[in-house]
Design a protein around this motif. Structure first.
Motif, mmCIF file in Angstrom:
data_model
loop_
_atom_site.group_PDB
_atom_site.id
_atom_site.type_symbol
_atom_site.label_atom_id
_atom_site.label_comp_id
_atom_site.label_asym_id
_atom_site.label_seq_id
_atom_site.Cartn_x
_atom_site.Cartn_y
_atom_site.Cartn_z
ATOM 1 N N LEU A 88 0.831 -1.206 0.000
ATOM 2 C CA LEU A 88 0.000 0.000 0.000
ATOM 3 C C LEU A 88 0.866 1.258 0.000
ATOM 4 O O LEU A 88 0.538 2.241 -0.669
ATOM 5 C CB LEU A 88 -0.956 -0.007 1.196
ATOM 6 C CG LEU A 88 -2.112 -1.002 1.105
ATOM 7 C CD1 LEU A 88 -2.809 -1.150 2.458
ATOM 8 C CD2 LEU A 88 -3.105 -0.596 0.028
ATOM 9 N N GLN A 89 1.978 1.216 0.711
ATOM 10 C CA GLN A 89 2.891 2.359 0.726
ATOM 11 C C GLN A 89 3.468 2.613 -0.661
ATOM 12 O O GLN A 89 3.572 3.765 -1.094
ATOM 13 C CB GLN A 89 4.006 2.135 1.751
ATOM 14 C CG GLN A 89 3.513 2.216 3.180
ATOM 15 C CD GLN A 89 4.518 1.706 4.190
ATOM 16 O OE1 GLN A 89 5.651 1.366 3.855
ATOM 17 N NE2 GLN A 89 4.100 1.635 5.453
ATOM 18 N N VAL A 90 3.821 1.547 -1.379
ATOM 19 C CA VAL A 90 4.325 1.678 -2.752
ATOM 20 C C VAL A 90 3.260 2.305 -3.651
ATOM 21 O O VAL A 90 3.579 3.052 -4.577
ATOM 22 C CB VAL A 90 4.778 0.299 -3.304
ATOM 23 C CG1 VAL A 90 5.010 0.346 -4.805
ATOM 24 C CG2 VAL A 90 6.031 -0.175 -2.581
ATOM 25 N N MET A 91 1.993 2.052 -3.333
ATOM 26 C CA MET A 91 0.879 2.611 -4.114
ATOM 27 C C MET A 91 0.565 4.051 -3.693
ATOM 28 O O MET A 91 -0.355 4.659 -4.233
ATOM 29 C CB MET A 91 -0.359 1.718 -3.958
ATOM 30 C CG MET A 91 -0.174 0.318 -4.513
ATOM 31 S SD MET A 91 -1.537 -0.786 -4.070
ATOM 32 C CE MET A 91 -2.632 -0.485 -5.451
ATOM 33 N N GLY A 92 1.301 4.572 -2.714
ATOM 34 C CA GLY A 92 1.138 5.969 -2.320
ATOM 35 C C GLY A 92 0.332 6.214 -1.064
ATOM 36 O O GLY A 92 0.025 7.362 -0.735
ATOM 37 N N PHE A 93 -0.007 5.177 -0.332
ATOM 38 C CA PHE A 93 -0.779 5.324 0.897
ATOM 39 C C PHE A 93 0.158 5.364 2.101
ATOM 40 O O PHE A 93 1.099 4.590 2.185
ATOM 41 C CB PHE A 93 -1.773 4.169 1.069
ATOM 42 C CG PHE A 93 -2.825 4.124 0.007
ATOM 43 C CD1 PHE A 93 -3.941 4.937 0.084
ATOM 44 C CD2 PHE A 93 -2.682 3.287 -1.092
ATOM 45 C CE1 PHE A 93 -4.914 4.911 -0.898
ATOM 46 C CE2 PHE A 93 -3.650 3.250 -2.083
ATOM 47 C CZ PHE A 93 -4.759 4.068 -1.984
ATOM 48 N N SER A 94 -0.126 6.250 3.019
ATOM 49 C CA SER A 94 0.640 6.328 4.262
ATOM 50 C C SER A 94 -0.079 5.444 5.280
ATOM 51 O O SER A 94 -1.050 5.862 5.913
ATOM 52 C CB SER A 94 0.693 7.781 4.746
ATOM 53 O OG SER A 94 1.384 7.843 5.963
ATOM 54 N N ILE A 95 0.392 4.212 5.402
ATOM 55 C CA ILE A 95 -0.293 3.226 6.243
ATOM 56 C C ILE A 95 0.744 2.301 6.867
ATOM 57 O O ILE A 95 1.771 2.024 6.266
ATOM 58 C CB ILE A 95 -1.338 2.451 5.412
ATOM 59 C CG1 ILE A 95 -2.300 1.693 6.308
ATOM 60 C CG2 ILE A 95 -0.693 1.537 4.397
ATOM 61 C CD1 ILE A 95 -3.567 1.270 5.608
ATOM 62 N N SER A 96 0.469 1.854 8.072
ATOM 63 C CA SER A 96 1.394 0.980 8.793
ATOM 64 C C SER A 96 0.786 -0.404 8.997
ATOM 65 O O SER A 96 -0.407 -0.616 8.803
ATOM 66 C CB SER A 96 1.721 1.598 10.153
ATOM 67 O OG SER A 96 0.550 1.608 10.961
ATOM 68 N N ARG A 97 1.633 -1.306 9.470
ATOM 69 C CA ARG A 97 1.160 -2.648 9.801
ATOM 70 C C ARG A 97 0.111 -2.572 10.905
ATOM 71 O O ARG A 97 -0.868 -3.298 10.911
ATOM 72 C CB ARG A 97 2.335 -3.534 10.246
ATOM 73 C CG ARG A 97 1.898 -4.988 10.486
ATOM 74 C CD ARG A 97 2.630 -5.664 11.624
ATOM 75 N NE ARG A 97 2.618 -4.984 12.882
ATOM 76 C CZ ARG A 97 1.620 -5.040 13.783
ATOM 77 N NH1 ARG A 97 0.528 -5.726 13.527
ATOM 78 N NH2 ARG A 97 1.704 -4.393 14.926
#
Length: 80
Positions: free
Chosen positions: A33-42
């Motif tokens: 998801l981060q590679v897709m541009g989302f700022s999200i954590s585990r």
């Protein structure tokens, strides 16, 4: 007479099932998801799966792609 619909139905169990069926860890999903541009954590992925974090539609669409899933897969067997 109309049926009463629960307002806050969680799809968390289905998210977890889809992630596991694709052989992915929460960390791997967060990284994709981060590679897709989302700022999200585990941790956010974990909270979504436990029904403790609301899911943005944009993230749901991205997860649909990551999990190779249909919308029906996300909403399967929900008790409304």
């Amino acid at each position: 007479m109309s049926a009463i619909i629960n307002q806050d139905v969680s799809i968390g169990a289905n998210l977890k099932k889809l992630r596991r069926s694709n052989g992915l860890s929460q960390e791997e999903v967060a990284a994709r998801l981060q590679v897709m541009g989302f700022s999200i954590s585990r941790e956010i992925i974990s909270q979504m799966e436990r029904g403790r974090h609301h899911i943005k539609v944009s993230i749901l669409l991205a997860m649909k792609e990551i999990y190779h899933a249909s919308f029906d897969d996300f909403f399967q067997d929900l008790k409304l």
